[in-house]
Structures are given as structure tokens and as C-alpha cells.
Write a protein that holds these residues in place. Structure first.
Motif, mmCIF file in Angstrom:
data_model
loop_
_atom_site.group_PDB
_atom_site.id
_atom_site.type_symbol
_atom_site.label_atom_id
_atom_site.label_comp_id
_atom_site.label_asym_id
_atom_site.label_seq_id
_atom_site.Cartn_x
_atom_site.Cartn_y
_atom_site.Cartn_z
ATOM 1 N N GLU A 49 68.781 87.528 33.484
ATOM 2 C CA GLU A 49 68.048 86.291 33.240
ATOM 3 C C GLU A 49 66.799 86.249 34.109
ATOM 4 O OE1 GLU A 49 69.445 82.494 35.206
ATOM 5 O OE2 GLU A 49 71.297 83.663 35.285
ATOM 6 N N ASN A 50 65.918 85.383 33.749
ATOM 7 C CA ASN A 50 64.658 85.188 34.454
ATOM 8 C C ASN A 50 64.952 84.484 35.788
ATOM 9 O OD1 ASN A 50 62.108 84.440 35.334
ATOM 10 N ND2 ASN A 50 61.414 83.782 33.317
ATOM 11 N N GLN A 51 65.183 85.263 36.834
ATOM 12 C CA GLN A 51 65.599 84.731 38.132
ATOM 13 C C GLN A 51 64.545 83.838 38.783
ATOM 14 O OE1 GLN A 51 68.693 85.137 39.000
ATOM 15 N NE2 GLN A 51 69.209 86.747 37.561
ATOM 16 N N PHE A 52 63.269 84.087 38.467
ATOM 17 C CA PHE A 52 62.189 83.319 39.069
ATOM 18 C C PHE A 52 61.859 82.050 38.295
ATOM 19 C CE2 PHE A 52 60.735 87.586 40.622
ATOM 20 C CZ PHE A 52 60.861 87.316 41.963
ATOM 21 N N GLY A 53 62.246 82.015 37.029
ATOM 22 C CA GLY A 53 61.819 80.915 36.182
ATOM 23 C C GLY A 53 60.327 81.009 35.884
ATOM 24 N N ILE A 54 59.807 82.238 35.844
ATOM 25 C CA ILE A 54 58.386 82.455 35.603
ATOM 26 C C ILE A 54 58.105 82.536 34.103
ATOM 27 C CG2 ILE A 54 57.969 83.602 37.808
ATOM 28 C CD1 ILE A 54 58.203 86.289 36.373
ATOM 29 N N GLU A 55 56.843 82.572 33.771
ATOM 30 C CA GLU A 55 56.417 82.685 32.376
ATOM 31 C C GLU A 55 57.121 83.876 31.725
ATOM 32 O OE1 GLU A 55 52.354 83.974 30.168
ATOM 33 O OE2 GLU A 55 52.153 82.539 31.823
ATOM 34 N N GLN A 56 57.612 83.675 30.522
ATOM 35 C CA GLN A 56 58.433 84.692 29.851
ATOM 36 C C GLN A 56 57.708 86.022 29.691
ATOM 37 O OE1 GLN A 56 61.721 84.186 29.258
ATOM 38 N NE2 GLN A 56 61.835 86.345 28.724
ATOM 39 N N SER A 57 56.422 85.979 29.370
ATOM 40 C CA SER A 57 55.694 87.242 29.170
ATOM 41 C C SER A 57 55.611 88.043 30.478
ATOM 42 C CB SER A 57 54.299 86.983 28.605
ATOM 43 O OG SER A 57 53.530 86.213 29.508
ATOM 44 N N LEU A 58 55.466 87.357 31.612
ATOM 45 C CA LEU A 58 55.443 88.041 32.907
ATOM 46 C C LEU A 58 56.819 88.612 33.227
ATOM 47 C CD1 LEU A 58 54.084 88.901 35.524
ATOM 48 C CD2 LEU A 58 54.502 86.595 36.416
ATOM 49 N N TYR A 59 57.857 87.824 32.970
ATOM 50 C CA TYR A 59 59.220 88.306 33.200
ATOM 51 C C TYR A 59 59.505 89.533 32.324
ATOM 52 C CZ TYR A 59 64.283 88.651 32.942
ATOM 53 O OH TYR A 59 65.567 89.129 32.946
ATOM 54 N N ASP A 60 59.078 89.491 31.074
ATOM 55 C CA ASP A 60 59.283 90.630 30.174
ATOM 56 C C ASP A 60 58.578 91.874 30.698
ATOM 57 O OD1 ASP A 60 60.822 89.017 28.535
ATOM 58 O OD2 ASP A 60 59.201 88.639 27.092
ATOM 59 N N ALA A 61 57.348 91.713 31.190
ATOM 60 C CA ALA A 61 56.596 92.845 31.735
ATOM 61 C C ALA A 61 57.282 93.394 32.987
ATOM 62 C CB ALA A 61 55.163 92.424 32.048
ATOM 63 N N MET A 62 57.762 92.496 33.842
ATOM 64 C CA MET A 62 58.478 92.934 35.046
ATOM 65 C C MET A 62 59.765 93.666 34.674
ATOM 66 S SD MET A 62 57.990 89.685 37.621
ATOM 67 C CE MET A 62 58.785 90.469 39.034
ATOM 68 N N SER A 63 60.441 93.186 33.658
ATOM 69 C CA SER A 63 61.681 93.832 33.204
ATOM 70 C C SER A 63 61.397 95.224 32.663
ATOM 71 C CB SER A 63 62.365 92.984 32.129
ATOM 72 O OG SER A 63 62.768 91.744 32.664
ATOM 73 N N GLN A 64 60.347 95.355 31.870
ATOM 74 C CA GLN A 64 59.962 96.668 31.338
ATOM 75 C C GLN A 64 59.628 97.632 32.469
ATOM 76 O OE1 GLN A 64 61.192 96.628 28.022
ATOM 77 N NE2 GLN A 64 59.611 98.169 27.986
ATOM 78 N N ASN A 65 58.891 97.142 33.457
ATOM 79 C CA ASN A 65 58.531 97.981 34.593
ATOM 80 C C ASN A 65 59.773 98.392 35.388
ATOM 81 O OD1 ASN A 65 56.425 99.174 36.361
ATOM 82 N ND2 ASN A 65 57.321 97.761 37.834
ATOM 83 N N LEU A 66 60.707 97.480 35.556
ATOM 84 C CA LEU A 66 61.934 97.796 36.279
ATOM 85 C C LEU A 66 62.732 98.876 35.550
ATOM 86 C CD1 LEU A 66 63.652 97.237 38.755
ATOM 87 C CD2 LEU A 66 64.740 95.366 37.499
ATOM 88 N N LEU A 67 62.714 98.846 34.241
ATOM 89 C CA LEU A 67 63.391 99.903 33.474
ATOM 90 C C LEU A 67 62.706 101.254 33.674
ATOM 91 C CD1 LEU A 67 64.244 97.966 30.203
ATOM 92 C CD2 LEU A 67 65.831 98.705 32.010
ATOM 93 N N LEU A 68 61.388 101.247 33.820
ATOM 94 C CA LEU A 68 60.658 102.493 34.123
ATOM 95 C C LEU A 68 61.010 102.991 35.526
ATOM 96 C CD1 LEU A 68 57.153 101.673 32.598
ATOM 97 C CD2 LEU A 68 58.939 103.165 31.646
ATOM 98 N N VAL A 69 61.174 102.061 36.457
ATOM 99 C CA VAL A 69 61.606 102.418 37.811
ATOM 100 C C VAL A 69 62.980 103.077 37.743
ATOM 101 C CG1 VAL A 69 62.380 101.439 40.021
ATOM 102 C CG2 VAL A 69 60.219 100.676 39.014
ATOM 103 N N LEU A 70 63.883 102.490 36.992
ATOM 104 C CA LEU A 70 65.226 103.067 36.829
ATOM 105 C C LEU A 70 65.147 104.461 36.215
ATOM 106 C CD1 LEU A 70 68.301 102.886 36.917
ATOM 107 C CD2 LEU A 70 68.205 101.673 34.727
ATOM 108 N N GLU A 71 64.309 104.616 35.216
ATOM 109 C CA GLU A 71 64.140 105.930 34.578
ATOM 110 C C GLU A 71 63.649 106.967 35.597
ATOM 111 O OE1 GLU A 71 61.259 107.813 31.189
ATOM 112 O OE2 GLU A 71 62.066 105.817 30.820
ATOM 113 N N ASP A 72 62.703 106.579 36.444
ATOM 114 C CA ASP A 72 62.209 107.501 37.472
ATOM 115 C C ASP A 72 63.286 107.837 38.503
ATOM 116 O OD1 ASP A 72 59.725 107.753 36.325
ATOM 117 O OD2 ASP A 72 58.729 106.365 37.698
#
Length: 108
Positions: A49-72
Motif C-alpha cells: 500500500e501507499n505508505q506515505f499517502g502520496i500522489e498515486q502516480s509518484l507512488y507508482d513510479a517509486m514502486s516501479q523503481n523499487l522493483l528495478l532495485v530488487l531485480e538488480d
């Protein structure tokens, strides 16, 4: 995941990074491998879930980036790549952890 668990993971990773840089302990891949259960728990918690309560598009971008971090992280584990592991931990995962360490909002 509690704030205490996040702080503990952050501290363990900070210790590994410091020892990699200062004391030239080059077993970073093996040491991070031992933290995979906690890293996995943090990533799943963040993505749940959006732990920060931030704008959904920013949360989505952060989530995508975190998945790239996991992949690395997974790639560095598979290839036993110390440099990639260092980079992804320092410039990726710790940035996310620091968002929650000492956060005034607290952690759910």
C-alpha cells in the motif's frame, strides 16, 4: 513491517556498507544474501500500500523503481557481483529505507 524492523535493516546495511568501504570487507554479496528475508519483507510491505499517502502516480513510479532495485539485487546475487550489489544497496534500497527511518508519520 515496523519502524524498528526498518531501522534494524537500515543499520545492518549501513554497517555492511561501512565495512565494505572502510575495512575493505568484500563479502558484501554474502552478507546481503543473509538479509534477503528482511529485504523481501520490506519490499512486500512497501508494495502492499501507499505508505506515505502520496500522489498515486509518484507512488507508482517509486514502486516501479523499487522493483528495478530488487531485480538488480537478484542479478548481483546470481553473478556474485560485488560492485553492482554495493551500488544497488547504496543508491537504491537504502534511499527507500531512509524514507521511513525516523519518519514523523511513523510506520504502519
Amino acid at each position: 513491517m515496523t519502524e524498528e524492523q526498518i531501522m534494524q535493516l537500515h543499520q545492518e546495511m549501513a554497517d555492511i556498507i561501512a565495512e565494505y568501504i572502510i575495512f575493505q570487507k568484500r563479502n558484501i554479496v554474502e552478507r546481503i544474501k543473509k538479509l534477503i528475508p528482511q529485504i523481501q519483507e520490506f519490499i512486500l510491505w512497501f508494495l502492499n500500500e501507499n505508505q506515505f499517502g502520496i500522489e498515486q502516480s509518484l507512488y507508482d513510479a517509486m514502486s516501479q523503481n523499487l522493483l528495478l532495485v530488487l531485480e538488480d539485487i537478484l542479478t548481483s546475487l546470481q553473478n556474485e557481483d560485488k560492485v553492482l550489489m554495493y551500488d544497488v544497496i547504496v543508491h537504491g534500497l537504502t534511499d527507500y529505507l531512509e524514507c521511513f527511518v525516523g519518519s514523523e508519520a511513523g510506520v504502519k
